[in-house]
Design an enzyme around this catalytic site. Structure first.
Site, PDB file in Angstrom:
ATOM      1  N   ASP A 255     -61.199  14.027  44.664  1.00  0.00           N
ATOM      2  CA  ASP A 255     -62.426  14.604  45.244  1.00  0.00           C
ATOM      3  C   ASP A 255     -63.316  13.486  45.776  1.00  0.00           C
ATOM      4  OD1 ASP A 255     -64.202  16.858  45.802  1.00  0.00           O
ATOM      5  OD2 ASP A 255     -65.508  15.980  44.270  1.00  0.00           O
ATOM      6  N   HIS A 292     -65.645  15.318  48.228  1.00  0.00           N
ATOM      7  CA  HIS A 292     -66.765  15.197  47.272  1.00  0.00           C
ATOM      8  C   HIS A 292     -67.475  16.541  47.106  1.00  0.00           C
ATOM      9  CE1 HIS A 292     -69.384  11.849  45.430  1.00  0.00           C
ATOM     10  NE2 HIS A 292     -69.616  12.974  44.789  1.00  0.00           N
TER      11      HIS A 292
END
Ligand code: NAI
Length: 336
Positions: A255, A292
């Site tokens: 991520d 993210h």
């Protein structure tokens, strides 16, 4: 109070408008990031509200102080992009949001793990094309597998609870193990040697920088799944790529990425990606990259907005705030 809100995304506005209106805080929303070129947009404001990729170096902070700004409202936990010494020298006070939803990040971590091991990302594309073949989609059970959790703070612990619900064996490594937690702590080397899945939940520090590197990858079980929803630079991406190509690493869920500031949160479709390592990782069938987004839930967005607004109200009305970051004698002190 009035704040210039930089790097605005559509999902930021509703919660900040709502909590701002409740507490008499107005935001002027700008799509652009805060930089030396855009600092003038904060004219007539009490302060700025910023995110992870805004620039808050000495020049920008001096510019803000010259405009009469008094506050920096960071709508994130990290503050590595702020020159805290310069902020103190300019008389700017700042506060951050230390935690907003450990569940959001821990649940996203499990979502990535389930997706990669059950090949859901591949199945989704196949069935949309009316391809109902199962060849190549064989996964493995999580039940009975060993997961190694690095960092047993707020997020690591929620992830441990989720893993226990799946019937997994959980082992952990933390520089500061939690006492009486019932967590089985081992050394980092043992964790890497025993784990079928390694999930990173520690902060990025000088010590944890490239915690997963060419040497530590050699210590892992062949076929290990590596998950990073913490900070990109915990992993040496080049070594990760080599580990995947050598089949030592069975899969990776990312991520966060070491060089993400150049790309994440923006649309580069239609462009040629200059980061060859990122492009190669994304091209792998056993790698999932999300941008993210682990924090991105309604609950987390509401908590971020509420805490950011209350931080500024407390600093302004009461002169103190538990989430203030203070630079004193070369050290960061939390809370005032
Ligand atoms: P936390 O501060 O509650 O827990 C961090 C844990 O790491 C602590 O138990 C600490 O003792 C441990 N630790 C510190 N130094 C260590 C070391 N050298 N080796 C091993 N463990 C060490 O933090 P929290 O809230 O659980 O967040 C963890 C990380 O998640 C954050 O540092 C942040 O980088 C990341 N994060 C990612 C988000 C995303 O959207 N992907 C959102 C929020 C946080």
């Amino acid at each position: 109070m009035r704040f210039a809100f930089f790097d605005t995304k559509p999902y930021d506005k509703p919660s900040f408008e709502r909590f701002g209106a409740e507490h008499g805080v107005k935001f002027k929303f700008y799509d652009t990031k805060l930089t030396e070129d855009t600092v003038g947009l904060a004219r007539n404001c009490d302060g700025v509200c910023t995110f992870v990729n805004d620039t808050m170096n000495a020049n920008v902070l001096e510019g803000l102080a010259d405009l009469g700004c008094k506050y920096l409202a960071l709508r994130c936990a990290g503050y590595n992009n702020v020159d805290l010494k310069a902020a103190a020298a300019c008389g700017l006070r700042l506060a951050h949001v230390p935690a907003y939803s450990p569940y959001a990040v821990a649940e996203h971590t499990m979502a990535l793990l389930l997706t990669i091991i059950r090949r859901t990302h591949k199945a989704y594309i196949r069935t949309r094309d009316f391809n109902f073949l199962l060849n190549g989609l064989t996964g493995f059970d999580l039940h009975g597998k060993t997961v190694g959790v690095v960092g047993t703070g707020r997020i690591g612990r929620v992830f441990i609870d989720i893993c226990k619900g799946f019937g997994m064996n959980v082992i952990a490594y933390d520089k500061f193990p939690a006492k009486d937690s019932g967590i089985t702590y081992v050394s980092l080397e043992e964790l890497l040697a025993q784990s079928d899945i390694v999930s990173l939940h520690c902060p990025l520090t000088d010590e944890t920088h490239h915690l997963i590197n060419c040497e530590t990858i050699k210590l892992t079980k062949k076929g290990v799944v590596i998950i990073n929803t913490s900070r990109g630079a915990l992993i040496d991406a080049e070594c990760l790529l080599e580990g995947i190509k050598a089949r030592q690493i069975g899969a990776a869920c990312l991520d966060v990425y070491e060089e993400e500031t150049d790309y994440f949160f923006e649309d580069f479709s239609g462009h040629i990606l200059h980061d060859d390592i990122l492009a190669r990782l994304i091209s792998m069938p056993n790698v999932i990259v999300t941008s993210h987004q682990a924090f991105l839930t309604e609950e987390a967005l509401n908590n971020i907005a509420e805490t950011t607004v209350l931080n500024m109200k407390q600093l302004h009305d009461e002169g103190k705030c538990p989430n203030e970051l203070i630079w004193k004698n070369g050290e960061i002190i939390h809370g005032s």
